[in-house]
Design an enzyme around this catalytic site. Sequence first.
Site, PDB file in Angstrom:
ATOM      1  N   ASP A 138      48.311  50.983  45.458  1.00 14.48           N
ATOM      2  CA  ASP A 138      48.670  50.407  46.764  1.00 14.48           C
ATOM      3  C   ASP A 138      49.610  51.312  47.538  1.00 14.48           C
ATOM      4  O   ASP A 138      49.457  51.536  48.736  1.00 14.48           O
ATOM      5  CB  ASP A 138      49.425  49.072  46.570  1.00 14.48           C
ATOM      6  CG  ASP A 138      48.470  47.910  46.438  1.00 14.48           C
ATOM      7  OD1 ASP A 138      47.254  48.167  46.401  1.00 14.48           O
ATOM      8  OD2 ASP A 138      48.949  46.762  46.347  1.00 14.48           O
TER       9      ASP A 138
ATOM     10  N   GLU B 287      50.810  31.717  40.053  1.00 17.43           N
ATOM     11  CA  GLU B 287      49.674  32.570  40.386  1.00 17.43           C
ATOM     12  C   GLU B 287      48.929  31.982  41.588  1.00 17.43           C
ATOM     13  O   GLU B 287      48.583  30.797  41.580  1.00 17.43           O
ATOM     14  CB  GLU B 287      48.735  32.606  39.170  1.00 17.43           C
ATOM     15  CG  GLU B 287      47.751  33.723  39.167  1.00 17.43           C
ATOM     16  CD  GLU B 287      48.311  35.005  38.550  1.00 17.43           C
ATOM     17  OE1 GLU B 287      49.527  35.077  38.252  1.00 17.43           O
ATOM     18  OE2 GLU B 287      47.512  35.943  38.391  1.00 17.43           O
TER      19      GLU B 287
ATOM     20  N   LYS C 279      43.133  37.903  25.928  1.00 15.68           N
ATOM     21  CA  LYS C 279      42.141  38.029  27.005  1.00 15.68           C
ATOM     22  C   LYS C 279      40.740  37.838  26.451  1.00 15.68           C
ATOM     23  O   LYS C 279      40.409  38.354  25.374  1.00 15.68           O
ATOM     24  CB  LYS C 279      42.255  39.426  27.634  1.00 15.68           C
ATOM     25  CG  LYS C 279      43.595  39.641  28.317  1.00 15.68           C
ATOM     26  CD  LYS C 279      43.410  39.851  29.784  1.00 15.68           C
ATOM     27  CE  LYS C 279      43.913  41.202  30.208  1.00 15.68           C
ATOM     28  NZ  LYS C 279      43.570  41.523  31.562  1.00 15.68           N
TER      29      LYS C 279
ATOM     30  N   CYS D  21      10.344  41.931  62.169  1.00 16.17           N
ATOM     31  CA  CYS D  21      10.396  42.042  60.706  1.00 16.17           C
ATOM     32  C   CYS D  21      10.416  40.623  60.117  1.00 16.17           C
ATOM     33  O   CYS D  21      11.359  39.860  60.339  1.00 16.17           O
ATOM     34  CB  CYS D  21      11.651  42.829  60.342  1.00 16.17           C
ATOM     35  SG  CYS D  21      11.895  43.030  58.584  1.00 16.17           S
TER      36      CYS D  21
ATOM     37  N   CYS E 136      17.540  47.271  58.859  1.00 14.21           N
ATOM     38  CA  CYS E 136      16.241  47.428  59.511  1.00 14.21           C
ATOM     39  C   CYS E 136      16.453  46.991  60.963  1.00 14.21           C
ATOM     40  O   CYS E 136      16.826  45.843  61.205  1.00 14.21           O
ATOM     41  CB  CYS E 136      15.202  46.538  58.826  1.00 14.21           C
ATOM     42  SG  CYS E 136      13.723  46.351  59.842  1.00 14.21           S
TER      43      CYS E 136
ATOM     44  N   TYR F  65      53.979  28.402  36.792  1.00 15.25           N
ATOM     45  CA  TYR F  65      54.086  28.416  35.330  1.00 15.25           C
ATOM     46  C   TYR F  65      55.422  28.880  34.779  1.00 15.25           C
ATOM     47  O   TYR F  65      55.543  29.134  33.589  1.00 15.25           O
ATOM     48  CB  TYR F  65      52.949  29.236  34.709  1.00 15.25           C
ATOM     49  CG  TYR F  65      52.725  30.601  35.342  1.00 15.25           C
ATOM     50  CD1 TYR F  65      53.680  31.603  35.276  1.00 15.25           C
ATOM     51  CD2 TYR F  65      51.528  30.880  35.987  1.00 15.25           C
ATOM     52  CE1 TYR F  65      53.457  32.843  35.851  1.00 15.25           C
ATOM     53  CE2 TYR F  65      51.293  32.111  36.561  1.00 15.25           C
ATOM     54  CZ  TYR F  65      52.268  33.094  36.491  1.00 15.25           C
ATOM     55  OH  TYR F  65      52.051  34.313  37.066  1.00 15.25           O
TER      56      TYR F  65
ATOM     57  N   LEU G 121      52.804  40.774  30.643  1.00 10.40           N
ATOM     58  CA  LEU G 121      52.703  40.314  29.261  1.00 10.40           C
ATOM     59  C   LEU G 121      51.952  41.322  28.415  1.00 10.40           C
ATOM     60  O   LEU G 121      51.023  41.972  28.899  1.00 10.40           O
ATOM     61  CB  LEU G 121      51.903  39.007  29.216  1.00 10.40           C
ATOM     62  CG  LEU G 121      52.541  37.780  29.839  1.00 10.40           C
ATOM     63  CD1 LEU G 121      51.519  36.663  29.938  1.00 10.40           C
ATOM     64  CD2 LEU G 121      53.725  37.331  28.995  1.00 10.40           C
TER      65      LEU G 121
ATOM     66  N   LYS H 238      45.308  31.578  31.581  1.00 12.87           N
ATOM     67  CA  LYS H 238      45.773  32.770  32.298  1.00 12.87           C
ATOM     68  C   LYS H 238      44.942  32.872  33.580  1.00 12.87           C
ATOM     69  O   LYS H 238      43.788  33.305  33.558  1.00 12.87           O
ATOM     70  CB  LYS H 238      45.588  34.017  31.429  1.00 12.87           C
ATOM     71  CG  LYS H 238      46.231  35.248  32.023  1.00 12.87           C
ATOM     72  CD  LYS H 238      46.222  36.386  31.017  1.00 12.87           C
ATOM     73  CE  LYS H 238      47.003  37.586  31.505  1.00 12.87           C
ATOM     74  NZ  LYS H 238      46.592  38.122  32.775  1.00 12.87           N
TER      75      LYS H 238
ATOM     76  N   GLU I  69      48.781  28.127  27.709  1.00 10.55           N
ATOM     77  CA  GLU I  69      48.424  27.947  29.123  1.00 10.55           C
ATOM     78  C   GLU I  69      47.194  28.783  29.448  1.00 10.55           C
ATOM     79  O   GLU I  69      46.907  29.763  28.766  1.00 10.55           O
ATOM     80  CB  GLU I  69      49.580  28.423  30.026  1.00 10.55           C
ATOM     81  CG  GLU I  69      50.850  27.633  29.822  1.00 10.55           C
ATOM     82  CD  GLU I  69      52.037  28.204  30.591  1.00 10.55           C
ATOM     83  OE1 GLU I  69      51.824  29.052  31.494  1.00 10.55           O
ATOM     84  OE2 GLU I  69      53.160  27.820  30.269  1.00 10.55           O
TER      85      GLU I  69
HETATM   86  S1  IVH Z   1      53.818  34.126  32.381  1.00  9.62           S
HETATM   87  C1  IVH Z   1      57.104  37.191  31.423  1.00  9.62           C
HETATM   88  N1  IVH Z   1      51.767  32.475  32.570  1.00  9.62           N
HETATM   89  O1  IVH Z   1      49.427  37.308  34.015  1.00  9.62           O
HETATM   90  C2  IVH Z   1      55.914  36.322  31.536  1.00  9.62           C
HETATM   91  N2  IVH Z   1      51.544  34.646  33.521  1.00  9.62           N
HETATM   92  O2  IVH Z   1      49.793  39.777  32.355  1.00  9.62           O
HETATM   93  C3  IVH Z   1      55.422  36.217  32.903  1.00  9.62           C
HETATM   94  N3  IVH Z   1      49.395  35.038  34.644  1.00  9.62           N
HETATM   95  O3  IVH Z   1      51.876  38.904  35.924  1.00  9.62           O
HETATM   96  C4  IVH Z   1      54.082  35.697  33.086  1.00  9.62           C
HETATM   97  N4  IVH Z   1      48.546  33.036  34.279  1.00  9.62           N
HETATM   98  O4  IVH Z   1      50.329  37.254  37.121  1.00  9.62           O
HETATM   99  C5  IVH Z   1      52.241  33.709  32.855  1.00  9.62           C
HETATM  100  N5  IVH Z   1      50.058  30.898  32.697  1.00  9.62           N
HETATM  101  C6  IVH Z   1      50.528  32.115  32.987  1.00  9.62           C
HETATM  102  C7  IVH Z   1      49.782  33.064  33.706  1.00  9.62           C
HETATM  103  C8  IVH Z   1      50.316  34.333  33.940  1.00  9.62           C
HETATM  104  C9  IVH Z   1      48.358  34.224  34.828  1.00  9.62           C
HETATM  105  C10 IVH Z   1      49.473  36.441  35.114  1.00  9.62           C
HETATM  106  C11 IVH Z   1      50.738  36.782  35.853  1.00  9.62           C
HETATM  107  C12 IVH Z   1      51.371  37.904  35.107  1.00  9.62           C
HETATM  108  C13 IVH Z   1      50.233  38.426  34.283  1.00  9.62           C
HETATM  109  C14 IVH Z   1      50.759  39.025  32.992  1.00  9.62           C
END
Ligand code: IVH
Length: 670
Positions: free
Chosen positions: A34, A173, A312, A430, A424, A225, A84, A115, A113
Amino acid sequence: MSNTDVKEQMDALVRELNQHTYNYYVLAMPTIGDYEFDQKLAELGRLEKEYPEFMDPDSPTQKVGGDITKTFQTVQHRWPMLSLGNTYSEQDLRDFDERIKKAIGVGFEYVCELKFDGLSISLTYENGKLLRAVTRGDGTKGDDVTTNVKTINNIPHRLKSTEIPENFEIRGEIFMHRAAFDRLNREREELGEIPYANPRNFAAGTVKMQDSKEVAKRPLDCFLYGLNTERSPFKTHWESLQQLKTWGFNICNHNRLASGIDDVLDFIHHWENERFKLSYDIDGIVIKVNNYSQQQELGFTAKFPRWAISYKYKAQEVETILERVTYQVGRTGAVTPVANLKPVLLAGTTVKRATLHNANEIERLDLHIGDSVFVEKGGEIIPKIINVNLDKRNAGAAKVVYPDHCPECGTALTRKEGEAVHYCPNDEGCPPQIVGKIQHFISRRAMNIDGLGNETIETFYQKGLIRHIPDLYTLHEKASELISLDRFGERSIDNMLQGIERSKQMPFEKVLFGLGIRYVGETVAKKLAYGIKNIDRLIKADFETLNSIEEIGQRIAESIIEYFRKPEHLTQVAKLKAYGLQFDVSENEIALQSDRLTGKTFVISGVFEDHSREELKDIIESNGGKILSGISAKLDYLLAGDNMGPSKLEKANKLNIPLISADDLFKMLK
Ligand code: IVH
């Protein structure tokens, strides 16, 4: 530097930045950070200011309300936004669990939780008021995107509870639901804009837009979260999540407390397939030690907390054979290549086709017929080809060559410089373009003609019953031919003819949208109709007149002028006018435009006798009201029809939200 050198440098920057934008949004494969992108964009902007004569109209600096990162104020995070540690392996999770046991013993729990696959955001509240919203940025400082984030319905601007810390940060998020992504991306394609590769990119692009009014049109959502305060009033993360819910924050209902790693693995296995049933994308599971003092004891590495990890899910991928490439011609004339694959099972569905986007993508993959290809289904609904297994390529396999003539009508294809899509240009001759245009005209969002569907239009075209949009209005003269067609009974023909007759009452803005003028989407058609009032003035309007109407920029104005320059389009309009369609804004409709509902929010639920929900939405919005996606304390009125869901009713009652009928709404407008 000589003038030629400057021009060359500017052209090179335009080409490079446009390519990066394409890689980012279409291919979802960024090739530049970015920060570096912004630097190059700023350099181009500086050169354009100094040498306006060399400015390229296709310059990325000219994309009005564009999706490109521009300058936002940079804000230092009070608590760094860490990421993380992540893994794809269950053994790694067991090792993580062992490390924790070693450090703090056995008496601990986890919170599991989802993600969410979006972009992280940090919200600062002071004395119960939302003060600031900042993106993650580099983790220590991010962009202040408060005005944009304030357009997200379920982020409270003011908290109701009084039992809250004076000052705190809450993290979560921002994301876009897949259904909204599909709808908005389709609209982008219709307007000739680059579609986004996935909901995450769409959400990120939206949060970083310059114009908050544009942001408000794109529905975003947010799950929270995590809480950061000087002294947390709570002992555990779980308790904190439950309380945050009562403060008014949107906390995901799928969070679970787990007593050990086996529980965690059960949660992971459950969501491995269930995730496809969610209305949004997740890319894994986050596991956090529940107790805050235990979290503190475990502490952090240089980059990650030691008390949390993410698991993941692997993007589901299979190998199959590319049988052939076909080309679809859309109603705008865009020619999209489609990979036809040997059917293969992927993420629970049989995949036979994958999108190839455009000629550049075929080139990038260097595709040959019969290639063994890796197909992936990530968040996106349409699978895509990731790469080719070159070891399995047959000697002598034929290279896929993008055609230079339209596969449907044989006209030479055109491609504007710097654009990825081939068109086209034979829009009046067409077949798929003609059929597509008529299908667009009858569609729900345009003329909404009952009793007519896409397949029927296709059949009528093939049988020679219709050639252009106005032919719909002479179908009643062809009743005997219609009745001789398979699958058409007297009742369905009557129904269809009545639907066509009724469509003559559709307002001017819908007719205008239905004509399918390039770049004239639903909103633009509305602004145009009210701005210019009737078709004769629109046909005669020059560039300046059009450009002075709200939302009508250079590209749209030019496209309208070009459309009405063609005699066949003028004939078409004249015929439709003679058949009795609406080509001016009635007094009644003008009266409906007011600001009587400005500042008022509505949710529409249930079925209404005289109006569709879409119509009621239009009426509310054209009088300044706003539609919310769900019932919350911010809602002013619930517009309730028949058969409304009991849970909505219960929620509205709980929050003391007044229920109004359609009649009440019209009284408010008087
Ligand atoms: S906790 C220090 N909880 O995943 C811990 N992150 O790879 C902070 N994310 O930057 C993150 N769902 O954008 C947390 N339930 C969840 C999440 C979450 C998505 C994203 C978040 C973070 C990234 C970390």
